[in-house]
Write a protein that holds these residues in place. Sequence first.
Motif: not given
Length: 161
Positions: A40-41, A120-124, A111-117
Amino acid sequence: MFSALRTSVSAASRFNLKALSSQQARDFCIKAVYVGNLPWSTQDTDVQKAFSMFGTIDSVHIPRFEDGRMKGYGFVRYIVGERPAEGTEGPLIPTVEEIDACTNIINNVVEKMNGVDFMGRTLRVSQTKSSANPQRNNEARDQQSFSSNNSYRRDNGSSDF
């Protein structure tokens, strides 16, 4: 049979070449990725910094509610080449090389950013789905919502409620 196919393909190729030669080639191509599960920030600049290593970013858009709160997702648009000058008229089409370059950037980002923290949140992260007919997409979504309401029915037609 093959000669008829060859004739129709060559006629179609001539038609496409005539259509392309009457249009201006543009010097840029833009494609975007969807970025979900943003904290959210998050600010536009945070997303731009994280995604700029993959290519030239045209824009970052993070939708917000009327009260200013972010909705938790955003879009990152990548550009290959330069935008045409203001006032350029006529249909502008990207070259095959520009499309391939944009596609490679988008595939690499997903490929590189999906699932990256991220903060504090896991990106989709996924490729955006463009549509030439938004009305058709709304109808499909409405139909899907209607169909999903029927998923609570048992075989005998009674509901689970």
